[in-house]
Write a protein that holds these residues in place. Structure first.
Motif, PDB file in Angstrom:
ATOM      1  N   GLN A  53       0.828  -1.198   0.000  1.00 31.90           N
ATOM      2  CA  GLN A  53       0.000   0.000   0.000  1.00 31.90           C
ATOM      3  C   GLN A  53       0.872   1.261   0.000  1.00 31.90           C
ATOM      4  OE1 GLN A  53      -3.426  -0.431  -0.354  1.00 31.90           O
ATOM      5  NE2 GLN A  53      -2.569  -2.494  -0.612  1.00 31.90           N
ATOM      6  N   ASP A  54       0.525   2.202  -0.867  1.00 31.31           N
ATOM      7  CA  ASP A  54       1.244   3.479  -0.998  1.00 31.31           C
ATOM      8  C   ASP A  54       2.668   3.289  -1.523  1.00 31.31           C
ATOM      9  OD1 ASP A  54      -0.987   4.879   0.034  1.00 31.31           O
ATOM     10  OD2 ASP A  54      -0.339   4.408   2.066  1.00 31.31           O
ATOM     11  N   ARG A  55       2.957   2.121  -2.102  1.00 29.89           N
ATOM     12  CA  ARG A  55       4.213   1.907  -2.818  1.00 29.89           C
ATOM     13  C   ARG A  55       3.902   1.636  -4.295  1.00 29.89           C
ATOM     14  NH1 ARG A  55       4.232   1.231   2.828  1.00 29.89           N
ATOM     15  NH2 ARG A  55       6.365   1.162   3.648  1.00 29.89           N
ATOM     16  N   GLN A  56       4.870   1.872  -5.143  1.00 28.43           N
ATOM     17  CA  GLN A  56       4.699   1.627  -6.562  1.00 28.43           C
ATOM     18  C   GLN A  56       5.380   0.312  -6.938  1.00 28.43           C
ATOM     19  OE1 GLN A  56       2.783   3.738  -8.377  1.00 28.43           O
ATOM     20  NE2 GLN A  56       2.504   4.885  -6.462  1.00 28.43           N
ATOM     21  N   ILE A  57       4.691  -0.527  -7.731  1.00 25.82           N
ATOM     22  CA  ILE A  57       5.279  -1.763  -8.243  1.00 25.82           C
ATOM     23  C   ILE A  57       5.316  -1.667  -9.764  1.00 25.82           C
ATOM     24  CG2 ILE A  57       5.054  -4.261  -8.446  1.00 25.82           C
ATOM     25  CD1 ILE A  57       3.689  -4.269  -5.739  1.00 25.82           C
ATOM     26  N   GLU A  58       6.531  -1.629 -10.303  1.00 22.41           N
ATOM     27  CA  GLU A  58       6.729  -1.483 -11.743  1.00 22.41           C
ATOM     28  C   GLU A  58       7.166  -2.832 -12.330  1.00 22.41           C
ATOM     29  OE1 GLU A  58       9.632   0.917 -14.903  1.00 22.41           O
ATOM     30  OE2 GLU A  58       9.857   1.186 -12.728  1.00 22.41           O
ATOM     31  N   PHE A  59       6.344  -3.373 -13.228  1.00 22.55           N
ATOM     32  CA  PHE A  59       6.669  -4.651 -13.866  1.00 22.55           C
ATOM     33  C   PHE A  59       7.256  -4.395 -15.253  1.00 22.55           C
ATOM     34  CE2 PHE A  59       4.968  -8.214 -16.611  1.00 22.55           C
ATOM     35  CZ  PHE A  59       6.042  -9.049 -16.345  1.00 22.55           C
ATOM     36  N   ILE A  60       8.450  -4.951 -15.491  1.00 20.20           N
ATOM     37  CA  ILE A  60       9.138  -4.813 -16.781  1.00 20.20           C
ATOM     38  C   ILE A  60       9.213  -6.198 -17.414  1.00 20.20           C
ATOM     39  CG2 ILE A  60      11.243  -4.068 -17.942  1.00 20.20           C
ATOM     40  CD1 ILE A  60      11.838  -2.340 -15.468  1.00 20.20           C
ATOM     41  N   PRO A  61       8.381  -6.494 -18.418  1.00 21.75           N
ATOM     42  CA  PRO A  61       8.376  -7.823 -19.032  1.00 21.75           C
ATOM     43  C   PRO A  61       9.595  -8.041 -19.910  1.00 21.75           C
ATOM     44  CG  PRO A  61       6.857  -6.379 -20.175  1.00 21.75           C
ATOM     45  CD  PRO A  61       7.365  -5.591 -19.000  1.00 21.75           C
ATOM     46  N   ALA A  62       9.792  -9.298 -20.315  1.00 18.60           N
ATOM     47  CA  ALA A  62      10.864  -9.629 -21.250  1.00 18.60           C
ATOM     48  C   ALA A  62      10.537  -9.042 -22.621  1.00 18.60           C
ATOM     49  CB  ALA A  62      11.036 -11.144 -21.340  1.00 18.60           C
ATOM     50  N   SER A  63      11.564  -8.922 -23.445  1.00 19.99           N
ATOM     51  CA  SER A  63      11.381  -8.315 -24.766  1.00 19.99           C
ATOM     52  C   SER A  63      10.595  -9.207 -25.719  1.00 19.99           C
ATOM     53  CB  SER A  63      12.755  -7.990 -25.370  1.00 19.99           C
ATOM     54  OG  SER A  63      13.558  -9.176 -25.434  1.00 19.99           O
ATOM     55  N   SER A  64      10.526 -10.497 -25.389  1.00 19.80           N
ATOM     56  CA  SER A  64       9.764 -11.423 -26.228  1.00 19.80           C
ATOM     57  C   SER A  64       9.176 -12.507 -25.336  1.00 19.80           C
ATOM     58  CB  SER A  64      10.666 -12.043 -27.300  1.00 19.80           C
ATOM     59  OG  SER A  64      11.729 -12.767 -26.689  1.00 19.80           O
TER      60      SER A  64
END
Length: 441
Positions: A313-324
């Motif tokens: 809560q009140d934190r950011q979760i950034e998901f970076i997927p694979a390029s393929s």
């Protein structure tokens, strides 16, 4: 017009506070309980104004004095229970108050020079009587219900300590037998290995492989024995505290002192539940239900539920997927367990408003997929990092120290490896790799 407190009520409140202060000062975790039981005996004599108090362990018709407020001399003090007032307490399992032993000879004999007696049984959570707190006065006296209740509270703590002590001794004997068996098996394996070294190279390779497997099995048994000893001490104390709190809740109308005990019991109960769940997960070898998983899609479907974690809560979760598209063979539930644990740890390590980066790396190695969880919180000291996957090691005040150990075992079961890196410049990165199942694509 304000009501005035009676002097008697003030005295009762002060006595309850003294009892609570004594209980809060008591501390027993493991090993020999003599000092802890001595503190209990001293507390009973002081709070109830007694001339002599002893804590006894009673087994097989004899009593052994474990603690005494009066110097009884060197050596062990062991007595036959027959004919003693202690035997009446052990036999009935009930508290016994004798105002004048001369008037109640049927209760048994008291030590010479003492005329009044208060005996309280030490009962375990399984209702087994394993000893007593016996208190004596030189002169006849009447024991009030409040005084008997006070000694019974201390008897509950003494029973827990003695019960743990007996279990600890049994566990030590078991561990000693296990160590002897491990040494015996190891010696046998070494002798067999020396003989098999004379055969051809193929047999030598096979024998070394089997020997390594057996050695790992024996080490696993030794590890489980050590873990069982920790379970005894980490579980029995909070379990007894919970039972005391719940029993107090049922019996009393929740005055302030009982409310304090109830809150303590509930806190211990929550900690116990978390500890038991993680111990069970750690102790058993992961069993995997392997299926093909496309990681980009799999994690994308989890992100919203992960963001709903209390720690997120009140934190950011950034998901970076694979390029393929990337495909691995894995157990969906076990991989979810890994991700929840790592993201939860990362969120707890950062301040409100900061970001946790969750990344799939498919470029660092052709046959592996790396999953990385990065946070910018306070870096972990280098000497601490190797300990994070050890059982019962935790940097959190309320942590059990099993989470990362479970994560590591699941990763290894998938054929991967776990890595933790941390510095002031980059923050903390916890990563693991999985063999990819689409290498030929």
């Amino acid at each position: 017009m304000a009501l005035k407190k009676s002097p008697q009520l003030d005295i009762q409140l002060q006595q309850k506070q003294r009892i609570l202060d004594f209980l809060l000062d008591l501390s027993y975790r493991t090993g020999e309980p003599i000092d802890y039981l001595q503190a209990i005996a001293q507390g009973v004599s002081k709070l109830v104004s007694l001339d002599w108090s002893v804590v006894t362990l009673c087994q097989n018709g004899v009593e052994r004095v474990m603690a005494s407020t009066v110097d009884m001399g060197e050596g062990e003090h062991i007595y036959d229970l027959h004919g003693l007032v202690t035997n009446t307490v052990i036999t009935t399992g009930q508290s016994l108050a004798v105002d004048d032993v001369r008037l109640r000879p049927e209760c048994g004999q008291a030590p010479e020079g003492y005329l009044s007696y208060l005996g309280v049984p030490l009962r375990t959570s399984q209702k087994e009587t394993i000893g007593t707190i016996c208190s004596f006065c030189h002169e006849p006296r009447l024991f009030t219900p409040e005084e008997i209740a006070t000694v019974e509270i201390f008897a509950e703590r003494a029973a827990t300590a003695l019960d743990n002590y007996l279990l600890y001794q049994k566990q030590k004997n078991f561990n000693h037998m296990l160590e002897e068996e491990v040494a015996k098996r190891t010696a046998q394996l070494q002798a067999a290995q020396a003989q098999l070294m004379e055969v051809n190279a193929h047999l030598e390779e096979m024998v070394e492989q089997r020997t390594a497997e057996l050695r790992r099995s024996l080490e696993r048994l030794a590890e489980i024995g050590g873990l069982a000893a920790k379970i005894v001490h980490e579980v029995r104390n909070p379990l007894t505290t919970i039972l005391l709190g719940l029993n107090s809740f049922k019996r009393l109308e929740l005055p302030e002192a009982a409310q304090m005990r109830l809150e303590l019991s509930l806190d211990e109960g929550d900690r116990l539940k978390r500890l038991l769940d993680e111990i069970l997960n750690y102790a058993k070898q992961p069993t995997l239900q392997m299926v093909e998983i496309e990681l980009n899609k799999f994690i994308a479907e989890m992100v919203d539920s992960i963001r709903a974690l209390p720690s997120a809560q009140d934190r950011q979760i950034e998901f970076i997927p694979a390029s393929s598209e990337v495909v691995v063979d894995g157990d969906r539930d076990k991989l979810k367990q890994i991700f929840v644990n790592l993201i939860n740890n990362a969120c707890e390590a950062i301040a409100v408003g900061n970001t946790v980066r969750w990344e799939i790396d498919d470029r660092s190695a052709p046959d592996r997929i790396y999953v990385k969880v990065h946070n910018g919180g306070t870096p972990i000291p280098p000497e601490v990092i190797p300990k994070l996957t050890e059982p019962f090691y935790s940097t959190k005040p309320s942590g059990t120290g099993l989470g990362l150990g479970i994560v590591q075992s699941i990763v290894i079961a998938h054929g991967g490896d776990l890595s933790i890196q941390s510095s002031e410049e980059m923050g903390t990165v916890v990563s693991f790799y999985l063999p990819r199942s689409d290498v030929s694509q």
